[in-house]
Design a protein around this motif. Structure first.
Motif, PDB file in Angstrom:
ATOM      1  N   THR A  55      39.074  50.697  33.633  1.00  0.00           N
ATOM      2  CA  THR A  55      38.404  50.422  34.412  1.00  0.00           C
ATOM      3  C   THR A  55      38.482  49.005  33.688  1.00  0.00           C
ATOM      4  O   THR A  55      39.359  47.354  33.797  1.00  0.00           O
ATOM      5  N   LEU A  56      38.830  49.436  32.299  1.00  0.00           N
ATOM      6  CA  LEU A  56      38.443  48.327  31.049  1.00  0.00           C
ATOM      7  C   LEU A  56      39.964  47.931  30.992  1.00  0.00           C
ATOM      8  O   LEU A  56      40.561  46.859  30.707  1.00  0.00           O
ATOM      9  N   PHE A  57      41.384  49.068  31.157  1.00  0.00           N
ATOM     10  CA  PHE A  57      42.301  48.624  30.908  1.00  0.00           C
ATOM     11  C   PHE A  57      43.131  47.964  32.318  1.00  0.00           C
ATOM     12  O   PHE A  57      43.988  47.242  32.330  1.00  0.00           O
ATOM     13  N   ALA A  58      42.691  48.205  33.007  1.00  0.00           N
ATOM     14  CA  ALA A  58      42.967  46.761  34.179  1.00  0.00           C
ATOM     15  C   ALA A  58      42.690  46.374  34.580  1.00  0.00           C
ATOM     16  O   ALA A  58      42.666  45.309  35.079  1.00  0.00           O
TER      17      ALA A  58
ATOM     18  N   PRO B 123      34.635  54.237  46.731  1.00  0.00           N
ATOM     19  CA  PRO B 123      35.430  52.642  47.255  1.00  0.00           C
ATOM     20  C   PRO B 123      34.276  51.860  47.705  1.00  0.00           C
ATOM     21  O   PRO B 123      34.971  50.161  46.862  1.00  0.00           O
ATOM     22  N   THR B 124      32.978  51.986  46.967  1.00  0.00           N
ATOM     23  CA  THR B 124      31.794  50.549  47.108  1.00  0.00           C
ATOM     24  C   THR B 124      32.018  50.491  45.380  1.00  0.00           C
ATOM     25  O   THR B 124      32.198  48.636  45.196  1.00  0.00           O
ATOM     26  N   PHE B 125      31.801  51.213  44.795  1.00  0.00           N
ATOM     27  CA  PHE B 125      32.308  50.762  42.894  1.00  0.00           C
ATOM     28  C   PHE B 125      33.553  50.011  42.878  1.00  0.00           C
ATOM     29  O   PHE B 125      33.559  48.994  41.918  1.00  0.00           O
ATOM     30  N   PHE B 126      35.049  50.555  43.126  1.00  0.00           N
ATOM     31  CA  PHE B 126      35.762  49.860  42.970  1.00  0.00           C
ATOM     32  C   PHE B 126      36.331  48.555  43.530  1.00  0.00           C
ATOM     33  O   PHE B 126      36.858  47.583  43.068  1.00  0.00           O
TER      34      PHE B 126
ATOM     35  N   ALA C 254      36.344  42.832  43.163  1.00  0.00           N
ATOM     36  CA  ALA C 254      35.611  41.293  43.195  1.00  0.00           C
ATOM     37  C   ALA C 254      35.537  40.515  42.368  1.00  0.00           C
ATOM     38  O   ALA C 254      35.779  39.666  42.343  1.00  0.00           O
ATOM     39  N   PHE C 255      35.514  41.082  40.980  1.00  0.00           N
ATOM     40  CA  PHE C 255      35.244  39.725  39.590  1.00  0.00           C
ATOM     41  C   PHE C 255      36.886  40.773  38.842  1.00  0.00           C
ATOM     42  O   PHE C 255      36.921  39.470  38.671  1.00  0.00           O
ATOM     43  N   SER C 256      37.834  40.170  40.025  1.00  0.00           N
ATOM     44  CA  SER C 256      39.652  39.350  40.032  1.00  0.00           C
ATOM     45  C   SER C 256      39.528  38.538  40.582  1.00  0.00           C
ATOM     46  O   SER C 256      39.479  37.963  41.517  1.00  0.00           O
TER      47      SER C 256
END
Length: 368
Positions: free
Chosen positions: A43-46, A103-106, A111-113
């Motif tokens: 997640t941090l890398f993405a 999918p909800t957390f993804f 949403a923050f991108s």
């Protein structure tokens, strides 16, 4: 009985050796730790916050499968026969995690991108920018206010559905025919209804309904281009589809009522109207509350009829939150902002339904 089952389960677990239980516990802990650390790093890398990670999310998907295997093996090692029984439940748990929770957390991550498919820059983390944009977006607030109107029509639908259910519950000729006839709209797809009625029958130039209204003297029957009239027309189309759903639930409740109570009320001199308000309606409150809440849940997802008939127009007058999100994805290719609105709307629906259930529970308790 439950104490016997619990003691039997504890006896089965106690028969497993301590070393085997320890091995199973460590397998589950290590697998869970490694998997969630890998998800966090990816997640941090993405998001561009670290240089360590995979080019795609496929390795994380493989890691989820390995984590699932370790959890299953750890359960068997730790609990023995009880662990084997748990394997029948674990597939459902993993399916829920893969298809709902992940999918909800993804979606929260997206949403923050800033991610617009039409942009060559691709996806990158932008913090709370989408949230601030949503708060100041008049289109989102307009869609929310429109939802107040659409949800409010559920009460009108309930009254009509209750009347139809009372009619079908009465001893009338052709009862079976009318039951099938009233259920026909619910058998149709909302997309088919929107094209059959909205795009064909209500078409401004050649639609049979608009031509009939012209013959009656209405020079400009703009059912889908006048803001308030378009909203009322879509609400009527949606009600035509969903009233049978409410009707069949209420009819099932009416047929489950005790005939002896109603007959006793008639013997005591209660008329049709007083018998309804004092006997039938109070006894039907649990069914009525359940029907209304279910219908509100479906209404909060209203999109298909709006998208296919007016696309939210004219000028956003008929927009719903779901149709706005759809257009944000499809027309503007704005995945990041659209997902932020979708996640915020999901949280709003959860809070609203929880409050509604709490109020309904209190109301039912006062009626008892």
């Amino acid at each position: 009985m439950s104490n016997d089952i619990t003691s039997g389960r504890d006896a089965v677990i106690a028969s497993v050796s301590a070393s085997r239980q320890a091995l199973g516990t460590w397998a589950m802990r290590v697998g869970t730790f490694v998997f969630f650390v890998a998800v966090a790093l990816q997640t941090l890398f993405a998001a561009g916050l670290t240089s360590f990670g995979f080019e795609t999310w496929f390795p994380i998907f493989v890691g989820f499968g390995l984590w699932s295997v370790l959890l299953c093996a750890g359960n068997i090692l730790r609990y023995g026969e009880v662990g084997w029984r748990a394997l029948f439940v674990l597939p459902a748990v993993f399916f829920t995690v893969a298809m709902v929770i992940f999918p909800t957390f993804f979606g929260l991550y997206i949403a923050f991108s800033d991610w617009n498919l039409a942009s060559a820059s691709g996806q990158h983390f932008n913090g709370l920018t989408n949230f601030y944009q949503m708060i100041g977006d008049e289109r989102v607030w307009n869609a929310l206010f429109n939802m107040i109107f659409y949800v409010g029509t559920v009460l009108v639908q309930y009254v009509i559905a209750f009347g139809l259910a009372l009619l079908l519950n009465a001893d009338i000729k052709g009862q079976r025919f009318f039951r099938v006839a009233f259920l026909l709209p619910f058998m149709l797809s909302p997309v088919a209804v929107s094209w059959m009625i909205g795009k064909s029958m209500l078409e401004f130039r050649f639609g049979p309904v608009t031509n009939f209204l012209r013959h009656l003297g209405w020079e400009n029957p703009s059912l889908l281009t006048t803001p308030w009239l378009a909203k009322a027309t879509l609400a009527a189309m949606d009600a035509w589809v969903w009233i049978p759903f409410m009707m069949i639930l209420i009819l099932a409740g009416l047929q489950a009522l005790s005939k002896e109570v109603q007959e006793a009320a008639k013997v005591d001199g209660a008329g049709a109207w007083s018998g309804f308000w004092e006997i039938t309606f109070p006894l039907m409150l649990p069914v009525s509350v359940t029907t209304i809440i279910l219908r509100i849940i479906f209404q909060l997802k209203l999109a298909d009829i709006v998208i296919n008939t007016t696309s939210g127009g004219p000028g956003g007058a008929t927009d719903t939150v779901s149709s706005f999100i759809f257009r944000e994805y499809k027309d503007r290719s704005n995945v990041g902002y659209g997902t932020m609105v979708a996640e915020a709307y999901l949280i709003f629906i959860i809070i609203f339904i929880m409050l509604l259930l709490k109020l309904a529970s209190r109301y039912m308790q006062r009626q008892e």
